[in-house]
Design a protein around this motif. Structure first.
Motif, mmCIF file in Angstrom:
data_model
loop_
_atom_site.group_PDB
_atom_site.id
_atom_site.type_symbol
_atom_site.label_atom_id
_atom_site.label_comp_id
_atom_site.label_asym_id
_atom_site.label_seq_id
_atom_site.Cartn_x
_atom_site.Cartn_y
_atom_site.Cartn_z
ATOM 1 N N ALA A 114 0.847 -1.186 0.000
ATOM 2 C CA ALA A 114 0.000 0.000 0.000
ATOM 3 C C ALA A 114 0.883 1.236 0.000
ATOM 4 O O ALA A 114 1.725 1.396 0.886
ATOM 5 C CB ALA A 114 -0.919 0.001 1.223
ATOM 6 N N VAL A 115 0.724 2.088 -1.017
ATOM 7 C CA VAL A 115 1.451 3.360 -1.080
ATOM 8 C C VAL A 115 0.431 4.474 -1.197
ATOM 9 O O VAL A 115 -0.629 4.311 -1.803
ATOM 10 C CB VAL A 115 2.456 3.421 -2.259
ATOM 11 C CG1 VAL A 115 3.536 2.382 -2.114
ATOM 12 C CG2 VAL A 115 1.772 3.299 -3.593
ATOM 13 N N ILE A 116 0.773 5.601 -0.598
ATOM 14 C CA ILE A 116 -0.126 6.750 -0.649
ATOM 15 C C ILE A 116 0.697 8.012 -0.879
ATOM 16 O O ILE A 116 1.841 8.108 -0.411
ATOM 17 C CB ILE A 116 -0.989 6.847 0.641
ATOM 18 C CG1 ILE A 116 -2.122 7.842 0.480
ATOM 19 C CG2 ILE A 116 -0.131 7.118 1.864
ATOM 20 C CD1 ILE A 116 -3.233 7.702 1.524
ATOM 21 N N CYS A 117 0.123 8.929 -1.653
ATOM 22 C CA CYS A 117 0.711 10.235 -1.876
ATOM 23 C C CYS A 117 2.107 10.119 -2.493
ATOM 24 O O CYS A 117 2.278 9.491 -3.531
ATOM 25 C CB CYS A 117 0.710 11.016 -0.565
ATOM 26 S SG CYS A 117 0.862 12.794 -0.752
ATOM 27 N N HIS A 118 3.125 10.681 -1.841
ATOM 28 C CA HIS A 118 4.489 10.637 -2.357
ATOM 29 C C HIS A 118 5.165 9.285 -2.144
ATOM 30 O O HIS A 118 6.297 9.083 -2.569
ATOM 31 C CB HIS A 118 5.333 11.741 -1.713
ATOM 32 C CG HIS A 118 5.007 13.112 -2.218
ATOM 33 N ND1 HIS A 118 3.871 13.783 -1.837
ATOM 34 C CD2 HIS A 118 5.652 13.927 -3.081
ATOM 35 C CE1 HIS A 118 3.837 14.967 -2.431
ATOM 36 N NE2 HIS A 118 4.902 15.076 -3.197
ATOM 37 N N GLY A 119 4.488 8.347 -1.509
ATOM 38 C CA GLY A 119 5.035 6.997 -1.352
ATOM 39 C C GLY A 119 5.346 6.354 -2.690
ATOM 40 O O GLY A 119 6.232 5.506 -2.792
ATOM 41 N N ALA A 120 4.648 6.775 -3.737
ATOM 42 C CA ALA A 120 4.901 6.239 -5.075
ATOM 43 C C ALA A 120 6.313 6.571 -5.559
ATOM 44 O O ALA A 120 6.872 5.842 -6.380
ATOM 45 C CB ALA A 120 3.866 6.766 -6.055
ATOM 46 N N TYR A 137 0.117 11.391 -5.341
ATOM 47 C CA TYR A 137 -0.084 12.827 -5.414
ATOM 48 C C TYR A 137 0.247 13.232 -6.851
ATOM 49 O O TYR A 137 1.228 12.743 -7.418
ATOM 50 C CB TYR A 137 0.810 13.543 -4.389
ATOM 51 C CG TYR A 137 0.509 15.009 -4.298
ATOM 52 C CD1 TYR A 137 -0.691 15.443 -3.745
ATOM 53 C CD2 TYR A 137 1.381 15.944 -4.806
ATOM 54 C CE1 TYR A 137 -1.000 16.795 -3.680
ATOM 55 C CE2 TYR A 137 1.082 17.302 -4.747
ATOM 56 C CZ TYR A 137 -0.117 17.717 -4.193
ATOM 57 O OH TYR A 137 -0.422 19.055 -4.131
ATOM 58 N N PRO A 138 -0.553 14.092 -7.487
ATOM 59 C CA PRO A 138 -0.353 14.403 -8.909
ATOM 60 C C PRO A 138 1.068 14.825 -9.284
ATOM 61 O O PRO A 138 1.520 14.529 -10.397
ATOM 62 C CB PRO A 138 -1.357 15.526 -9.167
ATOM 63 C CG PRO A 138 -2.446 15.277 -8.171
ATOM 64 C CD PRO A 138 -1.748 14.743 -6.937
#
Length: 186
Positions: A114-120, A137-138
């Motif tokens: 599971a990644v969220i926001c800047h975790g990508a 996050y865009p």
């Protein structure tokens, strides 16, 4: 019950570490939060990111988050799943080869991630995202695309599951993101 590794660092987004850390435990999972160069009992600083109508998020000081495991003793084979919160931490954590090795383990063994926001950013630095639909996050869209992923432009309160990967743009997506991730853990 799953054993989950959560990789973070200083100035991780406050909600994106604390909410999944507590919620996943409340669901019955064991969560170990680690940070390079830190031990169990050490703390990291968090930052609160908010959406207040500016061109990007605003940032305010958050809380001190106490780690409950030691990074140097972390063996990814001991864990069933991985969580990578956002904030500024992924930006510099992606420069740590051991962190990248940990992330690669979960992706290569097709364990839930599971990644969220800047975790990508951390995911994109660690491995190819070829064939994966990934939200973030865009501002992280170019990194997702350069890593071969298909950037999923979704609403800020939504999440997307692609195989064993659950991703979301930011903390307003916690309900959808955690629900989808928990489904992969059952």
């Amino acid at each position: 019950m799953s054993r989950i590794l959560l990789i973070a660092g200083d100035f991780v987004e406050d909600y994106e570490i604390m909410v999944p850390f507590q919620a996943l435990q409340a669901m019955g999972h064991e969560v170990h939060a680690v940070c390079p160069e830190k031990r169990e009992g050490d703390s990291i600083k968090t930052a609160i990111h908010d959406f207040e109508g500016d061109q990007t998020y605003t940032e305010k000081p958050g809380h001190h988050f106490t780690l409950n495991a030691t990074f140097a003793e972390t063996d990814p084979a001991d864990y069933d799943a991985l969580v990578v919160p956002g904030g500024r931490a992924p930006e510099y954590l992606r420069l740590n080869e051991r962190v990248l090795e940990l992330v690669r383990h979960f992706m290569e063994y097709e364990k839930p991630v599971a990644v969220i926001c800047h975790g990508a950013q951390l995911l994109a630095a660690a491995t190819s995202l070829e064939g994966l639909r990934v939200s973030a996050y865009p501002a992280c869209a170019p990194e997702v695309t350069l890593a071969g992923g298909d950037f999923a432009e979704i609403e800020v309160d939504q999440a997307i599951t692609c195989g064993k990967l659950v991703s979301a743009p930011a903390w307003p997506a916690h309900p959808a993101w955690l629900k989808q991730f928990n489904t992969l853990l059952d």
